[in-house]
Motif scaffolding. Structure first.
Motif, PDB file in Angstrom:
ATOM      1  N   ASN A  78      71.272  36.022  -1.698  1.00  0.00           N
ATOM      2  CA  ASN A  78      71.730  35.656  -3.011  1.00  0.00           C
ATOM      3  C   ASN A  78      72.380  34.316  -2.973  1.00  0.00           C
ATOM      4  O   ASN A  78      73.248  34.298  -1.980  1.00  0.00           O
ATOM      5  CB  ASN A  78      72.815  36.693  -3.528  1.00  0.00           C
ATOM      6  N   LEU A  79      71.984  33.237  -3.709  1.00  0.00           N
ATOM      7  CA  LEU A  79      72.526  31.977  -3.597  1.00  0.00           C
ATOM      8  C   LEU A  79      73.793  31.755  -4.603  1.00  0.00           C
ATOM      9  O   LEU A  79      74.414  30.697  -4.652  1.00  0.00           O
ATOM     10  CB  LEU A  79      71.467  30.973  -3.661  1.00  0.00           C
ATOM     11  N   GLY A  80      74.213  32.793  -5.292  1.00  0.00           N
ATOM     12  CA  GLY A  80      75.267  32.726  -6.226  1.00  0.00           C
ATOM     13  C   GLY A  80      76.539  32.509  -5.638  1.00  0.00           C
ATOM     14  O   GLY A  80      76.891  33.011  -4.577  1.00  0.00           O
ATOM     15  N   ILE A  97      73.959  26.320   1.513  1.00  0.00           N
ATOM     16  CA  ILE A  97      73.769  24.996   0.962  1.00  0.00           C
ATOM     17  C   ILE A  97      73.736  24.024   2.085  1.00  0.00           C
ATOM     18  O   ILE A  97      74.771  24.014   3.023  1.00  0.00           O
ATOM     19  CB  ILE A  97      74.918  24.621   0.154  1.00  0.00           C
ATOM     20  N   ARG A  98      72.834  23.117   2.379  1.00  0.00           N
ATOM     21  CA  ARG A  98      72.560  22.032   3.246  1.00  0.00           C
ATOM     22  C   ARG A  98      73.013  20.873   2.725  1.00  0.00           C
ATOM     23  O   ARG A  98      73.630  19.768   3.514  1.00  0.00           O
ATOM     24  CB  ARG A  98      71.406  22.009   4.093  1.00  0.00           C
ATOM     25  N   GLU A  99      73.013  20.279   1.415  1.00  0.00           N
ATOM     26  CA  GLU A  99      73.168  19.136   0.893  1.00  0.00           C
ATOM     27  C   GLU A  99      73.389  19.144  -0.326  1.00  0.00           C
ATOM     28  O   GLU A  99      72.701  19.907  -1.212  1.00  0.00           O
ATOM     29  CB  GLU A  99      71.895  18.166   1.321  1.00  0.00           C
ATOM     30  N   ILE A 109      70.234  21.568  -1.872  1.00  0.00           N
ATOM     31  CA  ILE A 109      69.418  21.940  -1.015  1.00  0.00           C
ATOM     32  C   ILE A 109      69.839  23.079  -0.345  1.00  0.00           C
ATOM     33  O   ILE A 109      70.948  23.009   0.408  1.00  0.00           O
ATOM     34  CB  ILE A 109      69.066  20.890  -0.054  1.00  0.00           C
ATOM     35  N   TYR A 110      69.114  24.187  -0.194  1.00  0.00           N
ATOM     36  CA  TYR A 110      69.505  25.675   0.285  1.00  0.00           C
ATOM     37  C   TYR A 110      68.509  25.727   1.478  1.00  0.00           C
ATOM     38  O   TYR A 110      67.362  25.536   1.569  1.00  0.00           O
ATOM     39  CB  TYR A 110      69.388  26.641  -0.569  1.00  0.00           C
ATOM     40  N   ARG A 111      69.283  26.283   2.617  1.00  0.00           N
ATOM     41  CA  ARG A 111      68.396  26.988   3.793  1.00  0.00           C
ATOM     42  C   ARG A 111      68.662  28.205   4.024  1.00  0.00           C
ATOM     43  O   ARG A 111      69.835  28.528   4.205  1.00  0.00           O
ATOM     44  CB  ARG A 111      68.399  25.895   5.102  1.00  0.00           C
ATOM     45  N   VAL A 112      67.670  29.222   3.984  1.00  0.00           N
ATOM     46  CA  VAL A 112      67.946  30.586   4.443  1.00  0.00           C
ATOM     47  C   VAL A 112      66.874  30.745   5.378  1.00  0.00           C
ATOM     48  O   VAL A 112      65.807  30.983   5.176  1.00  0.00           O
ATOM     49  CB  VAL A 112      67.664  31.484   3.207  1.00  0.00           C
ATOM     50  N   GLY A 113      67.374  30.845   6.667  1.00  0.00           N
ATOM     51  CA  GLY A 113      66.361  30.990   7.943  1.00  0.00           C
ATOM     52  C   GLY A 113      65.406  30.031   7.749  1.00  0.00           C
ATOM     53  O   GLY A 113      65.584  28.876   7.873  1.00  0.00           O
ATOM     54  N   LEU A 137      60.517  23.926  -0.662  1.00  0.00           N
ATOM     55  CA  LEU A 137      59.977  22.686   0.420  1.00  0.00           C
ATOM     56  C   LEU A 137      59.504  23.205   1.734  1.00  0.00           C
ATOM     57  O   LEU A 137      58.701  22.838   2.265  1.00  0.00           O
ATOM     58  CB  LEU A 137      61.377  21.910   0.807  1.00  0.00           C
ATOM     59  N   ASP A 138      59.803  24.441   2.367  1.00  0.00           N
ATOM     60  CA  ASP A 138      59.273  25.005   3.384  1.00  0.00           C
ATOM     61  C   ASP A 138      59.642  26.581   3.604  1.00  0.00           C
ATOM     62  O   ASP A 138      60.459  27.203   3.007  1.00  0.00           O
ATOM     63  CB  ASP A 138      60.154  24.481   4.770  1.00  0.00           C
ATOM     64  N   ALA A 139      58.518  27.209   3.928  1.00  0.00           N
ATOM     65  CA  ALA A 139      58.535  28.844   4.168  1.00  0.00           C
ATOM     66  C   ALA A 139      57.190  29.112   5.002  1.00  0.00           C
ATOM     67  O   ALA A 139      56.412  28.579   4.869  1.00  0.00           O
ATOM     68  CB  ALA A 139      58.593  29.432   2.952  1.00  0.00           C
ATOM     69  N   HIS A 140      57.471  30.239   6.082  1.00  0.00           N
ATOM     70  CA  HIS A 140      56.671  30.654   6.764  1.00  0.00           C
ATOM     71  C   HIS A 140      55.827  31.914   6.384  1.00  0.00           C
ATOM     72  O   HIS A 140      55.354  32.379   7.138  1.00  0.00           O
ATOM     73  CB  HIS A 140      57.383  30.771   8.136  1.00  0.00           C
ATOM     74  N   SER A 141      56.333  32.335   5.216  1.00  0.00           N
ATOM     75  CA  SER A 141      55.661  33.891   4.724  1.00  0.00           C
ATOM     76  C   SER A 141      56.067  33.975   3.385  1.00  0.00           C
ATOM     77  O   SER A 141      56.827  32.882   2.565  1.00  0.00           O
ATOM     78  CB  SER A 141      56.528  34.927   5.428  1.00  0.00           C
ATOM     79  N   ALA A 142      55.463  35.063   2.814  1.00  0.00           N
ATOM     80  CA  ALA A 142      55.659  35.153   1.272  1.00  0.00           C
ATOM     81  C   ALA A 142      56.832  35.191   0.606  1.00  0.00           C
ATOM     82  O   ALA A 142      57.821  35.885   1.325  1.00  0.00           O
ATOM     83  CB  ALA A 142      54.738  36.357   0.786  1.00  0.00           C
TER      84      ALA A 142
END
Length: 408
Positions: A78-80, A97-99, A109-113, A137-142
């Motif tokens: 959850n990003l809230g 949050i990364r930026e 910009i969020y990064r989760v795994g 921007l990026d994801a390795h699975s559904a």
């Protein structure tokens, strides 16, 4: 170069991030205001805050916030971020949050795994509609994106609390829903540009606190209503646009609308462009009249503030036509005042003793920028009428002495 850019070191430190607030407006009186980590800390913060003239002369928070959740392999992130009692923050989505930067529109910009998600927010000009674009921007699975709206439907000067009068009804519209908590309010349309599932799960989130109100010695606690949540699949490289507004929109046009609105924005790549952006926030159009708002979140168009600031907000950035549009509305208000006529123009405090003098000063700045001849042609009669009104001693709060000096 972006003049407003913060990295994860600052964004994950709430002591540093929460005092930094962001304001975006649509030039029709509506605004979006919150902190750069999307945690509301004031009662007048909100994602969609609009005037509701059918109710009163105040601004009203319809959509308080929108919590995003990234779901992968059944795991939810959850990003809230909300503040609750006892200095408790939940769900603490700021840690992802990364930026954050705001060169054209507020962008996080969020990064989760292995997931990198970009969120961009903007207001549609002259329309009560907030658009949020999510790009994976990026994801390795559904990956699934869940959006949970927090509703308030109350004045910026009040709070809402759990009650039985709030309507839980909603209706399905194109790729979304519409709902209205109380009579007299417009319906809130929440839609996405992609087919999604809305899960109806009505509930109240109780005890949300606003620390800035607490610091000021005011009440600082409220409950927010959540009707449920939207879920939508998102693929790597794909963008999904959320719309929150008071009218239905064709969801197929959402992507293009967002892109077109971004192109209209002045980039904050120089100090001058930052000032131009700030100047534009105060321009306000209501029906066919143009105003300068004295400030957000609740100030209206006050005559003194209008005449003092108008040259700097328009002439100084080479926007002469905008000066003339605002002055045309102000001209009507001036004549309503000096003729003692009822006025439909929403410029307040015209009766204050220095207002007409500031109006004259404002027109003088126009003469310096354009030319004395053009000024005389456009505003000469108005200036003469103001002088005549003062010389005939008709002002209720300003007296002309025999020695020619004005007194109040």
């Amino acid at each position: 170069m972006s003049y407003l850019k913060f990295d994860k070191t600052l964004m994950t430190n709430l002591e540093e991030a929460l005092p930094r607030e962001i304001l975006r407006t649509n030039r029709s009186g509506a605004y979006h205001c919150t902190t750069i980590v999307d945690c509301n800390t004031r009662k007048y913060h909100g994602l969609l805050v609009i005037p509701v003239p059918e109710l009163d002369d105040e601004n009203h928070v319809l959509l308080s916030s929108l919590d995003e959740t990234v779901i992968q392999h059944g795991a939810e992130f959850n990003l809230g971020l909300h503040k609750y009692q006892g200095d408790n923050y939940s769900p603490r989505g700021h840690k992802y949050i990364r930026e954050f930067e705001c060169e054209k529109v507020p962008t996080t910009i969020y990064r989760v795994g292995g997931v990198i998600l970009k969120k961009e927010k903007l207001f549609v000009h002259h329309e009560n509609r907030i658009l949020i674009r999510y790009t994976l921007l990026d994801a390795h699975s559904a990956t699934t994106l869940r959006l949970r709206p927090f509703l308030a439907f109350r004045s910026v000067r009040e709070y809402t609390h759990e009650n039985a009068q709030a309507s839980r009804e909603y209706q399905v519209v194109s790729n979304g829903i519409k709902t209205c908590m109380y009579p007299g309010y417009p319906e809130l349309y929440m839609q996405l540009n992609k087919k999604n599932e809305f899960h109806y799960l009505p509930d109240w989130y109780r005890g949300i606190e606003y620390p800035k109100e607490q610091e000021r010695g005011y009440d600082f606690n409220e409950d927010l209503y959540v009707p449920g949540y939207f879920e939508v699949e998102i693929k790597k490289g794909e963008s999904i646009v959320f719309s929150g507004g008071v009218s239905e929109i064709g969801t197929r046009s959402l992507k293009k609308t967002f892109e077109d609105e971004v192109e209209e924005r002045t980039p904050r790549d120089t100090f001058r462009h930052c000032l131009i952006n700030a100047a534009h926030q105060f321009l306000n159009k209501q029906e066919n009249e143009f105003y300068i708002l004295a400030g957000y979140p609740w100030f209206k168009c006050r005559a003194r503030d209008l005449f003092i600031s108008l040259p700097g907000l328009t002439l100084a950035i080479d926007e002469v036509s905008k000066f003339e549009m605002v002055m045309e509305t102000a001209r009507k208000a001036i004549y309503n005042f000096i003729r003692n006529e009822p006025s439909q123009i929403k410029i307040y405090e015209m009766e204050h003793p220095d207002i007409l003098l500031w109006a004259v000063w404002c027109i003088q700045q126009y003469a310096k920028m354009v030319s004395r001849e053009a000024c005389r042609e456009k505003y000469g009669v108005l200036l003469e009428d103001i002088m005549r009104f003062l010389c005939q001693d008709k002002h209720p709060n300003l007296i002309l002495h025999d020695n020619g000096l004005l007194y109040t």
